[in-house]
Scaffold this active site. Structure first.
Site, PDB file in Angstrom:
ATOM      1  CG  ASP A  25      -0.276  -0.148   2.530  1.00 24.86           C
ATOM      2  OD1 ASP A  25       0.075   0.895   3.129  1.00 24.86           O
ATOM      3  OD2 ASP A  25      -0.083  -1.287   3.003  1.00 24.86           O
ATOM      4  CD  GLU A  58      -4.084   4.179  10.944  1.00 22.92           C
ATOM      5  OE1 GLU A  58      -3.082   4.105  11.672  1.00 22.92           O
ATOM      6  OE2 GLU A  58      -4.079   3.943   9.719  1.00 22.92           O
TER       7      GLU A  58
END
Length: 273
Positions: free
Chosen positions: A71, A158
C-alpha cells in the site's frame, strides 16, 4: 494509512493528518464500467522482498502466503511499477483521500502507473473522526474512478493521536455506525463492499472487527494475526511497514492475502472460500 517506523517518515506523515482547507477534487479520471474480472498474479513466481528493519518471524511467517502486495501514498514518491511487479507484487492499494477535503497528490500517478504495469489495484480512504461518514464517502467517490479490473476499495480506520486538527475518539458504537455508513455508500457506487484496515488498539477499543459482511485487513508487525487478533477473521495482513522492494525508493508497507493463488484469482471482496 501506513504506519512508518522510521522517525522521519512518521513525523512527516503525522503532519499530514486531517483535511486541508480549500482542497478541490482533481480532474475526474474516465470511469470504466464495473465487471468482475480474475485478479492478476505478479510476474515473479515468488516475491523477492527485503526489509529495512526485519522481524525474526517464527516459522514461515508471511512467507507462507503466496500472494503479496503493497500500500502506498505520497510518501513513497515516484514508483517504477514494472520493476515492482517483476519483484513479485500482485496488488497495490493507493491512498486517495483523507477526511472530506484532503486528496493524496500522488494518487493519479500511482493509480495510472500500477494499472499500466498490470498490478491489480484498489484505493483507500483514511477516515477522519471530525467529519460525517457520508461526506467522506462522497469525497472518496469524487476522487476514485470506477475500474473494470480493480479490487474492492479499503477504509482505513485507526486513531490519530497526533493529528493537528482532530484527535477526538468517538465511542465504539458511533465508530461502527459511521464505518457502516461509509461502507454502504461506497459499496452502492462501486458494486463491492470495501475491506476495513485497522490496528490492534483501534480494534480493541471499538470492536470494529465485529462488523458483519465485511473483510478485514489487520496490521500486525511483530506476530501473526492469530496471535495479535485472536479469533478475528482476516483477508489481508500488513506484516511490515519498513519493507524494501525493487522499484520503491524507501520503506513501504508489505501485505499478504490470506488465501491461495486460486483463492486470489476468484476473490471478489465478499470473503474467502
Amino acid at each position: 494509512m501506513p504506519h512508518k517506523t522510521f522517525v522521519l517518515l512518521l513525523a512527516l506523515s503525522l503532519m499530514s493528518c486531517g483535511p486541508s482547507p480549500g482542497r478541490q477534487p482533481p480532474p475526474a479520471a474516465t470511469a470504466e464500467p464495473h465487471r468482475a474480472a480474475p485478479l492478476r498474479l505478479a510476474a515473479a513466481a515468488r516475491p523477492r522482498f527485503d526489509d529495512h528493519d526485519p522481524h525474526d518471524w517464527t516459522g514461515a511467517g508471511p512467507r507462507a502466503f503466496p500472494v503479496h502486495g503493497i500500500d502506498v501514498s505520497r510518501w513513497q514518491g515516484a514508483i517504477d511499477w514494472p520493476r515492482v511487479r517483476k519483484a513479485g507484487v500482485s496488488f497495490v492499494y493507493v491512498k486517495a483521500t483523507e477526511g472530506m477535503e484532503d486528496s493524496d497528490p500522488m494518487f493519479g500517478q500511482h493509480w495510472t502507473g500500477a494499472g499500466r504495469a498490470g498490478v491489480t489495484r484498489g484505493a483507500y480512504h483514511h477516515f477522519y473522526f471530525c467529519a460525517p461518514a457520508e461526506r467522506q464517502a462522497r469525497w472518496f467517490i469524487a476522487n476514485v474512478p470506477k475500474s473494470a479490473d480493480g479490487l474492492p476499495h479499503m477504509l482505513d480506520m485507526e486513531w490519530n493521536p497526533f493529528s493537528p486538527t482532530c484527535r477526538v475518539r468517538p465511542d465504539a458504537a458511533t465508530v461502527r455506525a459511521e464505518a457502516t455508513t461509509f461502507l454502504d455508500i461506497v459499496e452502492r457506487h462501486y458494486g463491492r463492499r470495501p475491506v476495513i484496515y485497522t490496528t490492534v488498539d483501534f480494534a480493541r477499543d471499538t470492536g470494529i472487527t465485529r462488523l458483519p459482511g465485511t473483510g478485514f485487513w489487520l496490521r500486525s508487525v511483530a506476530g501473526p494475526p492469530a496471535t495479535t487478533y485472536p479469533g478475528t477473521p482476516w483477508t489481508f495482513w500488513q506484516y511490515t511497514g519498513t519493507g524494501r522492494i525493487d522499484g520503491v525508493a524507501g520503506p513501504v508497507d508489505i501485505n499478504v492475502f490470506r488465501g491461495s493463488e486460486t483463492d486470489w484469482r476468484v476473490w471478489d471482496g465478499h470473503g474467502l472460500p
